[in-house]
Write an enzyme that holds these catalytic residues in place. Structure first.
Site, mmCIF file in Angstrom:
data_model
loop_
_atom_site.group_PDB
_atom_site.id
_atom_site.type_symbol
_atom_site.label_atom_id
_atom_site.label_comp_id
_atom_site.label_asym_id
_atom_site.label_seq_id
_atom_site.Cartn_x
_atom_site.Cartn_y
_atom_site.Cartn_z
ATOM 1 N N SER A 234 0.850 4.899 7.155
ATOM 2 C CA SER A 234 -0.114 5.583 6.442
ATOM 3 C C SER A 234 0.222 6.753 5.919
ATOM 4 C CB SER A 234 -1.271 5.940 7.496
ATOM 5 O OG SER A 234 -0.896 6.969 8.513
ATOM 6 N N LYS A 235 -0.356 7.701 5.280
ATOM 7 C CA LYS A 235 -0.196 8.792 4.607
ATOM 8 C C LYS A 235 0.797 9.777 5.653
ATOM 9 C CE LYS A 235 -0.019 11.160 0.815
ATOM 10 N NZ LYS A 235 0.818 10.639 -0.342
ATOM 11 N N ARG A 236 0.342 9.650 6.862
ATOM 12 C CA ARG A 236 1.187 10.597 7.831
ATOM 13 C C ARG A 236 2.627 10.308 7.723
ATOM 14 N NH1 ARG A 236 -0.271 8.423 12.472
ATOM 15 N NH2 ARG A 236 -1.640 7.375 11.504
ATOM 16 N N GLY A 238 4.533 9.342 5.596
ATOM 17 C CA GLY A 238 5.217 9.461 4.294
ATOM 18 C C GLY A 238 4.502 8.748 3.228
ATOM 19 N N GLU A 244 3.710 6.449 -6.085
ATOM 20 C CA GLU A 244 4.551 7.519 -5.874
ATOM 21 C C GLU A 244 6.027 7.141 -5.785
ATOM 22 O OE1 GLU A 244 2.739 10.611 -2.795
ATOM 23 O OE2 GLU A 244 1.947 8.630 -2.512
#
Ligand code: GLU
Length: 455
Positions: A234-236, A238, A244
Site C-alpha cells: 500500500s501507499k505506506r 512506498g 509512478e
C-alpha cells in the site's frame, strides 16, 4: 482459453493490478488464447472517467493491450437488468426495502451478540413489490460450497457463511459480484486469474453460476503482493502505482520482468541475457506456466527492481536509450554512455551526467589523496597536454602511462590522485573516457583551478 483483466476505474493502475494484467496476458499469449479488457464501472460513486483513461494509458505504456475490449459495464446495464429480472421471476432474488439505518442498527446488534452480521432476511418473505427505494438481494442457498482454486487449492465455504447479499443497489446500479458473473459467462471466460482478495467474492459468484445453471470458469487467485514491511502493498510501503514507476524512469520491460517473478518462478534455462532472471518477452511467454503460481504472498523488493532496471539500462542499445530519455545530442550521449553502468533508473542518467560532467569540486577525501603529489602530478600532466586540441581515449591512456612512468608512480597510487584531480571524487567512469570527453582545454583549466585551491 479466454481470460480477462477487469479493473475498476477507481484509481490508478496498481502494481498488484499490473501483475494480474500481465499474468492474464501471459496466459493468453502462452496458450494462444484471447485477453479481454473489461472496465468494471458500475459503482457510480467511485468510478471516474479520469481513472479509466489513466488505466488504459498505463496498459498501453506496458504494451499489454487486450485482444478484445475495452467493454464498459456501465454500457451493459440493460443486460444486467435482464438477468436480475430472471432471478426475480424465478424467486432466486427479492426486493429488500430495509433502510441503511435499520441495516446498520441490526448489524451492530448482531456484532454485539457475536452473531455473523448477515442480513436477517426481513424482506425475504415479502411477495408484493411495494413502492419506494429497494435493493435486490440474492436468496443465498444455505449449503456448503467448495472452490477448487488453481493456486489456493481446495477452499471450503461452510453453509450459512453468507447472508442474502445485494445484487442491485437502490439507484438501480448492479454490483460488481453480479456483473462479473454475467459478463464472465457471456464473454465466455474459461479462466479467471485475479488477486487473492477476491476469494470471498468467489463463493457468491459460485452461487450465482449455480442459480443461472452456468458452468463456472477455472479460478486462480494469485497470492498477495506484500510491501517490504510484510503488510499488504500500500501507499505506506512506498509507491504502488505503475505510473509512478514509469514516470520515474523504470522501463516497462524491466517492470514486467520484475512482476514476472512476483508470484511465479519459471523453470531455469538458457536466457538470451545470460542471466537466469532476465527474460525477454518471448522467453517469458514460453516459460510461463499457470500451474506454478506461488501460493504464499510475494514481497515487493524495490532493491531487486532497481537492480533489474539497471540491468536493462546497461544492455539497451544506446540509440534506443537516447530515444527513451529524449536526448540525442552527441556529446551528451557520450557522457551518458560513460555513466550508464551506474544508473538504476532513466532519471539517474541526466543526474549522473551532471554529477560527473558538471561543475566538479574536490571532495575532502579526494583532496587528502591528491595533496601529497599534487604539484608534480599537475605539472607533468599539463606538460603532456600542451598544444593539444583534442584527446581520444587511446591518447589519454597513453598520456596517463607516460605520466605515471615519469613520476615513478603506478597502479592505484597513481590513478586515484589523478582521478581526484580530474573528477574531484574517487569513483566514477573510466578516467580515459572522462579525459577524452572533457578534452585538453578543459583539463588545463581544471589544473589551474586546482592549483589555486591547493597550492
Ligand atoms: N473489478 C475488480 C477489481 O478491480 C476485478 C475483480 C475480478 O477480476 O473479478 O478488483
Amino acid at each position: 482459453m479466454r481470460v480477462r483483466f477487469a479493473p475498476s476505474p477507481t484509481g490508478y493502475l496498481h502494481i498488484g493490478g499490473a501483475r494480474t494484467l500481465f499474468f492474464n496476458w501471459l496466459m493468453a499469449r502462452h496458450f494462444g488464447g484471447t485477453l479481454v479488457l473489461r472496465i468494471e464501472d458500475t459503482d457510480r460513486q467511485r468510478s471516474t472517467a479520469e481513472s479509466e483513461r489513466m488505466i488504459l494509458d498505463d496498459i498501453m505504456r506496458l504494451d499489454l493491450q487486450a485482444d478484445e475490449g475495452p467493454f464498459r459495464q456501465s454500457e451493459r446495464l440493460a443486460i444486467y437488468q435482464e438477468y436480475i429480472e430472471k432471478l426475480l421471476i424465478e424467486d432466486k432474488a427479492y426486493y429488500c426495502y430495509c433502510t441503511d439505518e435499520v441495516l446498520e442498527e441490526k448489524k451492530q446488534r448482531a456484532i454485539a451478540l457475536k452473531r455473523p452480521p448477515h442480513y436477517d432476511g426481513h424482506c425475504a418473505k415479502l411477495t408484493e413489490r411495494s413502492a419506494g427505494p429497494a435493493v435486490v438481494r440474492f436468496r443465498t442457498p444455505q449449503k456448503a460450497y467448495v472452490l477448487e482454486d488453481q493456486v489456493a487449492g481446495r477452499v471450503q465455504f461452510p453453509a450459512g457463511m453468507m447472508g442474502d447479499f445485494v445484487l442491485m443497489r437502490s439507484d438501480g446500479s448492479p454490483v460488481y459480484t453480479f456483473c462479473c458473473v454475467v459478463d464472465d459467462h457471456l464473454m465466455r471466460m474459461t479462466h479467471v486469474v485475479r488477486a487473492a482478495e477476491h476469494v470471498t467474492n468467489t463463493v457468491r459468484q459460485l452461487m450465482l453460476y449455480e442459480a443461472f445453471g452456468w458452468q463456472a470458469p477455472t479460478f486462480a487467485h494469485m497470492a498477495l503482493v506484500l510491501g517490504q514491511d510484510r503488510q499488504k502493498l500500500s501507499k505506506r510501503s512506498g509507491d504502488v502505482s505503475v505510473r509512478e514507476y514509469l514516470d520515474k524512469g523504470y522501463l516497462p520491460e524491466a517492470l514486467l520482468n520484475f512482476l514476472y517473478f512476483l508470484g511465479f518462478t519459471p523453470a531455469g534455462g538458457t536466457r538470451l541475457s545470460g542471466h537466469p532472471e532476465i527474460l525477454t518477452r518471448e522467453e517469458m511467454i514460453a516459460s510461463f506456466d499457470s500451474k506454478h503460481f506461488h501460493a504464499s504472498p510475494a514481497v515487493f523488493d524495490l532493491a531487486k527492481l532497481r537492480w533489474m532496471n539497471g540491468f536493462y539500462i546497461q544492455k539497451m542499445p544506446l540509440a534506443e536509450l537516447c530515444q527513451r530519455v529524449g536526448n540525442s545530442d552527441p556529446l551528451w550521449v557520450r557522457k551518458m554512455a560513460s555513466i550508464r553502468g551506474d544508473a538504476s533508473t532513466l532519471e539517474d542518467l541526466p543526474r549522473l551526467v551532471e554529477e560527473v560532467y558538471g561543475d566538479v569540486g574536490l571532495s575532502d577525501e579526494a583532496r587528502l589523496l591528491l595533496e601529497p603529489c599534487a604539484k608534480a602530478l599537475m605539472d607533468g600532466f599539463e606538460g603532456l597536454l600542451v598544444s593539444r586540441h583534442d584527446l581520444t581515449e587511446e591518447e589519454a591512456q597513453k598520456i596517463f602511462k607516460q605520466l605515471a612512468s615519469t613520476l615513478g608512480m603506478q597502479g592505484k597510487a597513481f590513478y586515484l590522485p589523478l582521478r581526484a584531480l580530474i573528477t574531484g571524487v574517487l569513483h566514477g567512469p573510466e578516467l580515459r573516457v572522462i579525459a577524452s570527453i572533457r578534452g585538453p582545454q578543459w583539463l588545463r583549466s581544471r589544473i589551474n583551478h586546482i592549483r589555486q585551491v591547493l597550492l
